[in-house]
Design an enzyme around this catalytic site. Structure first.
Site, short mmCIF file in Angstrom:
data_model
loop_
_atom_site.label_atom_id
_atom_site.label_comp_id
_atom_site.label_asym_id
_atom_site.label_seq_id
_atom_site.Cartn_x
_atom_site.Cartn_y
_atom_site.Cartn_z
N ASP A 94 0.82 -1.21 -0.03
CA ASP A 94 -0.01 -0.06 -0.10
C ASP A 94 0.98 1.37 -0.07
OD1 ASP A 94 1.03 -0.08 2.72
OD2 ASP A 94 -0.97 0.52 3.48
N GLU A 95 2.36 1.14 -0.51
CA GLU A 95 2.97 2.40 -0.35
C GLU A 95 4.12 2.30 -1.32
OE1 GLU A 95 4.79 5.26 3.17
OE2 GLU A 95 4.44 3.22 3.57
#
Length: 346
Positions: A94-95
């Protein structure tokens, strides 16, 4: 991404929307993998014991993680990134860091690109993301956390040093609770305090990473965005329903952990030199035992034997064991034959 795992679950199940939600196990020994913003209002955080989370928020709803779904959504998001640059350094599902220095379309800015990416993520996945824009990775990471959720924050070159000096050291990305407490004991509470220390002082108290602290206190970070970087380590761990005290029972739990680590090595053709055994006792005391080889560990048999040897050093046990973990580090791509003498680092 904003509360990624929890947001995916709320997106896919309307009954979970606007409710305090935790992704993870609800059993006594469970751990929160992610918490929705509704849950965070009660103090629920990732990596928190599920029992503690429930005490903070009695109405908390637990959902089992669906990592295959999270990975599929992550691939969607990464495809959006690739429309703007090939320099993408994923940090997790997610990053990621993006370098758009040489890929900006005419008459556009990095800020506009970030806004477009946020809009396309929301349109195509129905999820929100927060973006940080700056001239180096350290500041971009800080900026991405500054206006969550659904935020966009920019730190311009002339603003970098001033932005950093107003933060507590605990807000610095890469400075954890233990390091922050050590800095506090040395009279270092803010970025301005950190900037007031010499590099020699920081190196004396924090080792090699002291140079990094010296630089980021001045908003300096020369690390490039590195696509396809190799992982630093791979590991697997398990928290038991009941504390274990018998060596045979711990061996039974250890073997699947080694097999999980070796499975990753086989899939990726990655090998490592350091095997670490992690143990958390019933009273939450945590210890590690590691062994490093001069050559790469190239077989599951060798990994298993080293793990068993490290486990054997713990007996007789001083108390029951609630968690066992195995990790492999000093990773390199490609298989190489094992060689050299083993060294033990306890």
């Amino acid at each position: 991404m904003d509360a990624f795992y929890a947001s995916v679950e709320q997106r896919d199940n309307p009954e979970l929307r606007n409710r305090p939600l935790a992704v993870g196990g609800s059993r006594q020994r469970g751990v929160v993998a992610a918490a929705s913003y509704e849950a965070r209002q009660f103090g629920v955080r990732s990596a928190m014991a599920s029992s503690i989370a429930l005490r903070k928020c009695p109405d908390l709803v637990f959902v089992k993680p669906r990592f295959d779904v999270y990975k599929a959504v992550s691939n969607q998001i990464r495809a959006i990134f690739s429309r703007y640059t090939d320099l993408i350094e994923p940090l997790s599902l997610d990053e990621a860091y993006l370098d758009v220095t040489d890929d900006l379309p005419a008459n556009s800015s990095a800020t506009q690109i970030a806004q477009l990416i946020k809009e396309q993520i929301k349109q195509e996945t129905l999820l929100t993301a927060s973006a940080g824009v700056s001239y180096n990775k350290f500041l971009a990471k800080l900026a991405s956390d500054y206006r969550k959720p659904d935020g966009l924050y920019v730190i311009k070159p002339q603003q970098g040093p001033g932005f950093v000096e107003g933060l507590t050291v605990g807000q610095f990305h890469g400075i954890g609770r233990v390091t922050a407490e050590k800095m506090n004991q040395l009279g270092i509470y803010t970025g301005l305090d950190l900037r007031g220390q010499t590099e020699a002082f920081l190196t004396r108290h924090f080792g090699k990473v002291g140079h990094h602290y010296y630089c980021i206190a001045r908003a300096i970070d020369h690390r490039p965005v590195t696509p396809n970087r190799i992982r630093k380590s791979v590991g697997s761990e398990n928290t038991f329903a009941d504390d274990l005290t018998e060596q045979a029972h711990l061996i039974d739990q250890l073997i699947p952990l080694v097999e999980s680590v070796w499975s990753y090595c086989e899939r990726t053709a990655v090998r490592g030199r350091t095997l670490t055994l992690k143990v958390k006792y019933a009273d939450f005391e945590q210890i590690t035992r590691s062994r490093t080889t001069l050559g790469l560990l190239s077989s599951k048999t060798t990994l298993t034997q080293i793990a068993l040897d490290l486990l054997a050093t713990l007996f007789p046990l001083p108390k029951g064991v609630r968690l066992l973990g195995v990790s492999l580090s000093n990773l390199q791509s490609g298989e190489r034959p094992e060689n050299g003498q083993l060294t033990l680092d306890l």
